[in-house]
Design a protein around this motif. Structure first.
Motif, PDB file in Angstrom:
ATOM      1  N   ARG A  13       0.828  -1.211   0.000  1.00  0.00           N
ATOM      2  CA  ARG A  13       0.000   0.000   0.000  1.00  0.00           C
ATOM      3  C   ARG A  13       0.859   1.257   0.000  1.00  0.00           C
ATOM      4  O   ARG A  13       0.511   2.258  -0.616  1.00  0.00           O
ATOM      5  CB  ARG A  13      -0.932  -0.011   1.209  1.00  0.00           C
ATOM      6  CG  ARG A  13      -2.024  -1.064   1.134  1.00  0.00           C
ATOM      7  CD  ARG A  13      -3.135  -0.792   2.135  1.00  0.00           C
ATOM      8  NE  ARG A  13      -4.143  -1.828   2.087  1.00  0.00           N
ATOM      9  CZ  ARG A  13      -4.227  -2.834   2.946  1.00  0.00           C
ATOM     10  NH1 ARG A  13      -3.347  -2.930   3.929  1.00  0.00           N
ATOM     11  NH2 ARG A  13      -5.174  -3.747   2.844  1.00  0.00           N
ATOM     12  N   GLY A  16       2.146   2.785  -3.394  1.00  0.00           N
ATOM     13  CA  GLY A  16       1.223   3.698  -4.065  1.00  0.00           C
ATOM     14  C   GLY A  16       0.798   3.197  -5.428  1.00  0.00           C
ATOM     15  O   GLY A  16       1.580   2.624  -6.183  1.00  0.00           O
ATOM     16  N   ASP A 142      -3.253   6.205   4.943  1.00  0.00           N
ATOM     17  CA  ASP A 142      -2.455   5.069   4.463  1.00  0.00           C
ATOM     18  C   ASP A 142      -2.351   5.048   2.945  1.00  0.00           C
ATOM     19  O   ASP A 142      -2.041   4.017   2.361  1.00  0.00           O
ATOM     20  CB  ASP A 142      -3.034   3.743   4.970  1.00  0.00           C
ATOM     21  CG  ASP A 142      -4.403   3.423   4.388  1.00  0.00           C
ATOM     22  OD1 ASP A 142      -4.956   4.282   3.659  1.00  0.00           O
ATOM     23  OD2 ASP A 142      -4.925   2.328   4.666  1.00  0.00           O
ATOM     24  N   ASN A 143      -2.579   6.206   2.304  1.00  0.00           N
ATOM     25  CA  ASN A 143      -2.645   6.238   0.848  1.00  0.00           C
ATOM     26  C   ASN A 143      -2.081   7.555   0.335  1.00  0.00           C
ATOM     27  O   ASN A 143      -2.575   8.631   0.684  1.00  0.00           O
ATOM     28  CB  ASN A 143      -4.109   6.060   0.425  1.00  0.00           C
ATOM     29  CG  ASN A 143      -4.289   6.002  -1.069  1.00  0.00           C
ATOM     30  OD1 ASN A 143      -4.075   6.984  -1.764  1.00  0.00           O
ATOM     31  ND2 ASN A 143      -4.708   4.843  -1.568  1.00  0.00           N
TER      32      ASN A 143
END
Length: 211
Positions: A13, A16, A142-143
């Motif tokens: 994650r 990306g 988290d992104n």
């Protein structure tokens, strides 16, 4: 379909989604007959999936150590940029700014960081402390793609991979802040340890090496 013509790729994650085209497209163009199964999860889960033979290759931020049954096939640097919204005010005067001026400006920003539950988030927080830059965020996500969207909306400042910015379509909504030092991480491509990799997996790795 023949299992030998399928490659199962896992991305962490924190790498990306924006990095996927640059890694997968060269391989797909050169080997269109090979079926690809792509997953996206935490780095620790990817390494477990490799050991369990549920993945053929994992692409993730370099861990501190890996199981002896696994092998790093390739690594490459991933440099980060500091970004703010297009309407944000930068430090006065042209860069490079005096250290005190830059520090005062950094201290005034609202920070949004990648979650420290990720390996990259932990490494970034440690680097920020070493540089004496602000390291306590108002928001953690988290992104990276969402972080970039929020910065473009004017909600704060963030550190994001340069590769993620390259894929962002609304570049005029952002400003890159030039700094004397930048955070950098290593991205690794990991497989199970073997004397000879299947050709389709070797082709995927070479597509990254020579693209």
């Amino acid at each position: 379909m023949d299992a030998a013509k399928t490659v199962r790729v896992g991305f962490s994650r924190s790498v990306g989604l924006a990095s996927l085209p640059g890694i997968l497209l060269p391989f797909h163009r050169n080997s269109p007959e090979v079926r690809m199964q792509v997953s996206h999860e935490a780095g620790s889960g990817l390494l477990t999936a490799l050991l369990d033979h549920r993945l053929d290759i994992a692409i993730l931020t370099a861990p501190e150590k890996i199981n002896a049954a696994l092998q790093v096939q390739h690594s490459f640097a991933d440099e980060f940029e500091l970004i703010v919204g297009a309407q944000a005010t930068l430090p006065p005067g042209p860069p490079p700014w005096p250290a005190a001026t830059l520090q005062a400006w950094l201290d005034r920003q609202t920070w949004m960081h990648l979650s420290q539950q990720s390996h990259t988030g932990q490494k970034l927080a440690g680097w920020l402390k070493e540089q004496h830059y602000p390291h306590t965020p108002a928001m953690e996500l988290d992104n990276f793609e969402i972080l970039i969207q929020l910065v473009a909306m004017g909600l704060g400042a963030s550190w994001v991979p340069r590769r993620a910015l390259a894929a962002y379509p609304r570049k005029k909504a952002l400003q890159r802040v030039p700094l004397p030092r930048r955070f950098e991480r290593q991205i690794v491509m990991v497989t199970r340890r073997t004397h000879t990799l299947p050709k389709h997996i070797q082709d995927l790795i070479e597509g990254v090496l020579f693209s």
